[in-house]
Design an enzyme around this catalytic site. Structure first.
Site, PDB file in Angstrom:
ATOM      1  N   SER A   9     -11.394  -5.613 -10.718  1.00 45.79           N
ATOM      2  CA  SER A   9     -10.322  -4.783 -10.858  1.00 45.79           C
ATOM      3  C   SER A   9      -9.015  -4.677 -11.436  1.00 45.79           C
ATOM      4  CB  SER A   9     -10.694  -3.822  -9.461  1.00 45.79           C
ATOM      5  OG  SER A   9      -9.718  -2.610  -9.616  1.00 45.79           O
ATOM      6  N   SER A  62     -17.176 -13.580 -13.366  1.00 49.64           N
ATOM      7  CA  SER A  62     -15.810 -12.798 -13.818  1.00 49.64           C
ATOM      8  C   SER A  62     -15.767 -13.817 -14.978  1.00 49.64           C
ATOM      9  CB  SER A  62     -14.654 -12.514 -13.236  1.00 49.64           C
ATOM     10  OG  SER A  62     -15.006 -11.866 -12.058  1.00 49.64           O
ATOM     11  N   HIS A 121      -0.091  -6.518  -4.539  1.00 46.89           N
ATOM     12  CA  HIS A 121       0.244  -6.291  -3.336  1.00 46.89           C
ATOM     13  C   HIS A 121       1.152  -6.991  -2.396  1.00 46.89           C
ATOM     14  CE1 HIS A 121      -1.218  -4.036   0.364  1.00 46.89           C
ATOM     15  NE2 HIS A 121      -2.013  -4.734   0.233  1.00 46.89           N
ATOM     16  N   GLU A 153      -3.414   4.044   3.636  1.00 45.29           N
ATOM     17  CA  GLU A 153      -5.601   3.628   3.318  1.00 45.29           C
ATOM     18  C   GLU A 153      -5.995   3.784   4.828  1.00 45.29           C
ATOM     19  OE1 GLU A 153      -5.131   0.010   1.155  1.00 45.29           O
ATOM     20  OE2 GLU A 153      -5.644  -1.054   2.804  1.00 45.29           O
ATOM     21  N   GLU A 211     -17.267  19.745  -1.727  1.00 49.06           N
ATOM     22  CA  GLU A 211     -16.199  20.645  -1.884  1.00 49.06           C
ATOM     23  C   GLU A 211     -14.780  19.665  -1.987  1.00 49.06           C
ATOM     24  OE1 GLU A 211     -16.125  24.100  -0.701  1.00 49.06           O
ATOM     25  OE2 GLU A 211     -18.258  24.846  -1.427  1.00 49.06           O
TER      26      GLU A 211
END
Ligand code: NDP
Ligand code: MG
Length: 328
Positions: A27, A53, A108, A195, A231
């Site tokens: 990512s 990859s 991170h 998170e 929704e």
């Protein structure tokens, strides 16, 4: 208020003619390496041969090498592989090949904060953490802009660490949006807390509790799915673009009155107490220890929880409903 850095505060010249090794092409690795290359930098992607990859990076026009070779001679080494394997890859393939004065960069603060990465004293240790998933970051860059990012300096061996972090941010377009400074511990612990308590853990728990309440009372699961999951995006989009007041203004007066007058019965003082405990366990390293121990023993706990989630009623119904939205 935190200082926000923009284009004028960063100089890509700091990285001109330097070798930038990006470890990983997932990512973040894919997005960051491709943006930095497009910004004119000399980028090589470090991967394991035979992984999936490797071909992908080649196909995308990137220079690719095995990790030890990519790190050798690199002025910047960007560690963009999953947090739970960074320690092992660092010890085996990165550290022995790291040159004095190189900048070791992370997206991170996990590894440095919880001790899985123990960098040598003779390198800079920095963070440049884009505040978006990789594909979005790349998309915004290609539109000529960038997503916001955080930078941090953990170790400044050369005296130049912050300039390198800012240059990397500029290279992915982040200084066009704005870059904030933090430290590894603040970023790592707040990210984990966000998170767990709100974004991934909190929201899914809220959806499931609402969905189950309706279904247990005899409502059709399809109806419950629409009300408690589908929704959500519409509401979150309003909050993200214009704050809670934009959302309260957009929904009906009935929804506004109902929501504001009853929400404290859903998230109670006990919930807040539980959040404080979660935060403590993140800060004292207990969460990292539990997660890394599962990751290092085959991810059995994670697999079991993932399986239970996939089999839950809201997920099963969701699959059927989402199929209705696909053009036949
Ligand atoms: P990914 O899970 O997407 O990384 C996968 C990549 O790592 C693949 O290219 C994989 O190659 C490679 N890889 C795995 N094992 C090895 C190994 N032993 N040696 C070499 N390469 C290996 O990671 P993310 O991009 O999600 O995360 C990277 C960092 O960015 C983390 O620190 C994360 O916290 C941080 N971050 C992530 C964000 C995101 O949007 N996902 C947002 C902000 C920060 P292969 O194909 O060979 O398996
Ligand atoms: Mg985060």
């Amino acid at each position: 208020m935190a200082k926000i850095y923009h284009d004028a505060d960063a100089d890509l010249g700091v990285l001109k003619g330097k070798k930038v090794a990006v470890i990983g092409f997932g990512s973040q690795g894919k997005a960051q390496s491709m943006c930095l290359k497009d910004s004119g930098l000399n980028v090589v992607v470090g991967l394991r041969k035979g992984g999936k990859s490797w071909e992908d990076a080649k196909k995308n026009g990137m220079k690719v090498d095995e990790v030890p070779k990519a790190v050798k001679g690199a002025d910047v080494v960007m560690v963009l592989i999953p947090d739970e394997i960074q320690g092992a890859v660092f010890e085996k393939d990165i550290k022995p090949n790291l040159k004095q004065g190189a900048a070791l960069d992370f997206a991170h603060g996990f590894g440095i904060t919880f001790g899985t990465i123990k960098p040598p004293k003779n390198v800079d240790v920095i963070m440049m953490a884009p505040k978006a998933p990789g594909p979005r970051e790349r998309e915004v860059f290609l539109e000529g802009f960038g997503v916001p990012a955080l930078i941090a300096v953990h170790q400044d061996f050369t005296g130049n660490a912050k300039q390198v972090a800012l240059a990397l941010a500029k290279g992915i377009g982040a200084t066009k949006a704005g870059v904030l400074e933090t430290d590894f511990r603040e970023e790592a612990t707040s990210d984990l807390f966000g998170e767990q308590a709100v974004l991934c853990g909190g929201v899914t728990a809220l959806i499931k509790a609402g969905f189950d309440t309706l279904v247990e009372d005899g409502y059709q699961p399809e109806i419950a799915y629409f009300e408690c999951l589908h929704e959500l995006k519409l509401i979150v989009d309003l909050i993200q673009s214009g704050g809670m007041m934009k959302m309260w203004t957009a929904v009906s007066n009935t929804a506004e009155f109902g929501g504001l007058s009853t929400r404290d019965r859903v998230i109670t003082p006990d919930t807040k107490k539980a959040m404080k405990k979660m935060l403590k366990e993140i800060q004292n390293g207990k969460f990292a220890e539990t997660w890394l121990s599962d990751a290092q023993t085959g991810m059995k706990k994670l697999d079991a929880m993932e399986k239970a989630e996939a089999e839950s009623r809201v997920e099963v119904v969701g699959k059927e409903i989402r199929a209705l939205f696909e053009k036949k």
